[in-house]
Design a protein around this motif. Structure first.
Motif, short mmCIF file in Angstrom:
data_model
loop_
_atom_site.label_atom_id
_atom_site.label_comp_id
_atom_site.label_asym_id
_atom_site.label_seq_id
_atom_site.Cartn_x
_atom_site.Cartn_y
_atom_site.Cartn_z
N ARG A 55 0.81 -1.19 0.18
CA ARG A 55 -0.02 -0.06 0.05
C ARG A 55 0.81 1.46 -0.06
O ARG A 55 0.66 2.22 -0.82
CB ARG A 55 -0.95 -0.10 1.15
CG ARG A 55 -1.94 0.89 1.17
CD ARG A 55 -2.90 1.01 2.31
NE ARG A 55 -2.96 -0.17 3.09
CZ ARG A 55 -2.52 -0.53 4.38
NH1 ARG A 55 -1.88 0.54 4.96
NH2 ARG A 55 -2.60 -1.49 4.93
N LEU A 56 2.11 1.35 0.85
CA LEU A 56 2.73 2.39 0.82
C LEU A 56 3.65 2.67 -0.43
O LEU A 56 3.50 3.87 -0.87
CB LEU A 56 3.79 2.15 1.61
CG LEU A 56 3.52 2.21 3.32
CD1 LEU A 56 4.74 1.71 4.06
CD2 LEU A 56 2.85 3.48 3.51
N ARG A 57 3.81 1.70 -1.31
CA ARG A 57 4.09 1.75 -2.68
C ARG A 57 3.15 2.33 -3.69
O ARG A 57 3.31 3.25 -4.26
CB ARG A 57 4.82 0.55 -3.14
CG ARG A 57 5.45 0.54 -4.70
CD ARG A 57 6.36 1.60 -5.07
NE ARG A 57 7.51 1.54 -4.18
CZ ARG A 57 8.78 0.79 -4.58
NH1 ARG A 57 8.67 0.19 -5.34
NH2 ARG A 57 9.64 0.85 -3.52
N ARG A 58 2.20 1.50 -3.50
CA ARG A 58 0.98 1.70 -4.75
C ARG A 58 0.50 3.12 -4.19
O ARG A 58 0.14 4.00 -5.28
CB ARG A 58 0.00 0.82 -4.39
CG ARG A 58 -0.21 -0.10 -5.51
CD ARG A 58 -1.30 -1.02 -5.37
NE ARG A 58 -2.30 -0.98 -4.25
CZ ARG A 58 -2.11 -1.50 -2.93
NH1 ARG A 58 -1.33 -2.46 -2.96
NH2 ARG A 58 -3.00 -1.29 -2.19
N ASP A 59 -0.04 3.42 -2.92
CA ASP A 59 -0.87 4.67 -2.80
C ASP A 59 -0.14 5.83 -2.57
O ASP A 59 -0.14 6.80 -2.96
CB ASP A 59 -1.92 4.50 -1.76
CG ASP A 59 -2.76 3.16 -2.07
OD1 ASP A 59 -2.92 2.99 -3.06
OD2 ASP A 59 -3.17 2.55 -1.03
N ASP A 60 1.12 5.74 -1.81
CA ASP A 60 1.80 6.68 -1.15
C ASP A 60 3.08 7.07 -2.24
O ASP A 60 3.76 7.98 -1.96
CB ASP A 60 2.21 6.64 -0.01
CG ASP A 60 1.24 6.66 1.04
OD1 ASP A 60 -0.03 7.18 0.57
OD2 ASP A 60 1.30 5.99 2.16
N ARG A 61 3.32 5.88 -3.24
CA ARG A 61 4.50 6.26 -3.94
C ARG A 61 5.80 6.17 -3.36
O ARG A 61 6.78 7.22 -3.71
CB ARG A 61 4.49 7.34 -5.08
CG ARG A 61 2.93 7.20 -5.82
CD ARG A 61 3.14 6.30 -7.10
NE ARG A 61 2.23 6.46 -8.03
CZ ARG A 61 0.98 5.74 -8.16
NH1 ARG A 61 0.50 5.01 -7.36
NH2 ARG A 61 0.60 6.25 -9.23
N LEU A 62 5.94 5.46 -2.06
CA LEU A 62 7.18 5.64 -1.45
C LEU A 62 8.10 4.82 -2.14
O LEU A 62 7.94 3.75 -2.60
CB LEU A 62 6.99 5.29 -0.03
CG LEU A 62 6.16 6.27 0.99
CD1 LEU A 62 5.99 5.62 2.23
CD2 LEU A 62 6.45 7.68 1.08
N ARG A 63 9.51 5.05 -1.86
CA ARG A 63 10.65 4.46 -2.22
C ARG A 63 11.00 3.20 -1.35
O ARG A 63 10.46 3.40 -0.18
CB ARG A 63 11.83 5.07 -2.72
CG ARG A 63 11.67 6.42 -3.83
CD ARG A 63 12.88 6.73 -4.41
NE ARG A 63 12.50 7.68 -5.58
CZ ARG A 63 12.07 7.35 -6.73
NH1 ARG A 63 11.86 6.06 -6.94
NH2 ARG A 63 11.68 8.16 -7.70
N ASP A 64 12.05 2.48 -1.86
CA ASP A 64 12.23 1.13 -1.02
C ASP A 64 12.87 1.64 0.59
O ASP A 64 12.44 1.32 1.55
CB ASP A 64 13.42 0.53 -1.65
CG ASP A 64 12.93 -0.19 -3.19
OD1 ASP A 64 11.48 -0.40 -3.23
OD2 ASP A 64 13.36 -0.35 -3.90
N GLY A 65 13.82 2.88 0.21
CA GLY A 65 14.50 3.38 1.75
C GLY A 65 13.30 3.86 2.58
O GLY A 65 13.46 3.48 3.77
#
Length: 164
Positions: free
Chosen positions: A3-13
């Protein structure tokens, strides 16, 4: 993490820092100390979380074990594992990751921007044909010459954000 990747577009770090703040809720395997960006990247790419078994993900005999394109993978007809992330959400996460990688600035540009933002600089201490030893505040980092891989850039940026 998906969800953090999909919705918030956060990077791996950035995603790795979230479970690190609450290790009771997000425990690590024995012997592991921190959630690392590379571990997050592998987890997000793992199709087993969607419940399916996949064959041919890596080029085992050629191309030095690199990941094959998703279109070349062979998927099981039925789900073989417990579903942790619905397939459509897993697939959307892969699309977001691909978009983020396409527009990502080169590694050194990102590292230099992060250093400038924090008012620090990478000072060369010593060099070899393949690597350079840098001093950043009180830490020393050995980084490869030439193009800086995205995963290494993420690690250096995480170090800079932690206060070098």
């Amino acid at each position: 993490m998906f969800r953090l990747r999909r919705d918030d577009r956060l990077r791996d770090g950035e995603i790795a820092r979230v479970p690190t703040t609450d290790l009771d809720r997000h425990p690590l395997a024995d012997g592991q100390v921190l959630w690392r960006p590379a571990r997050v990247r592998r987890m997000l790419a793992q199709p087993k979380y969607s419940g399916y078994q996949v064959f041919g993900r890596c080029a085992a005999r050629s191309n030095r074990g690199r990941i094959n394109p998703i279109a070349d993978w062979v998927w099981s007809r039925v789900q073989a594992h417990p579903v942790l992330v619905p397939f459509d959400e897993w697939h959307e996460t892969q699309l977001v990751t691909a978009q983020m990688q396409q527009r990502q600035a080169p590694g050194w540009d990102r590292v230099n921007a992060a250093a400038a933002q924090r008012g620090v600089q990478l000072t060369t201490v010593r060099e070899s044909d393949t690597h350079i030893l840098y001093q950043v505040a009180v830490r020393r980092l050995v980084l490869p010459r030439g193009e800086l891989p995205a995963a290494v850039a993420d690690e250096v940026i995480a170090i800079l954000q932690a206060g070098a």
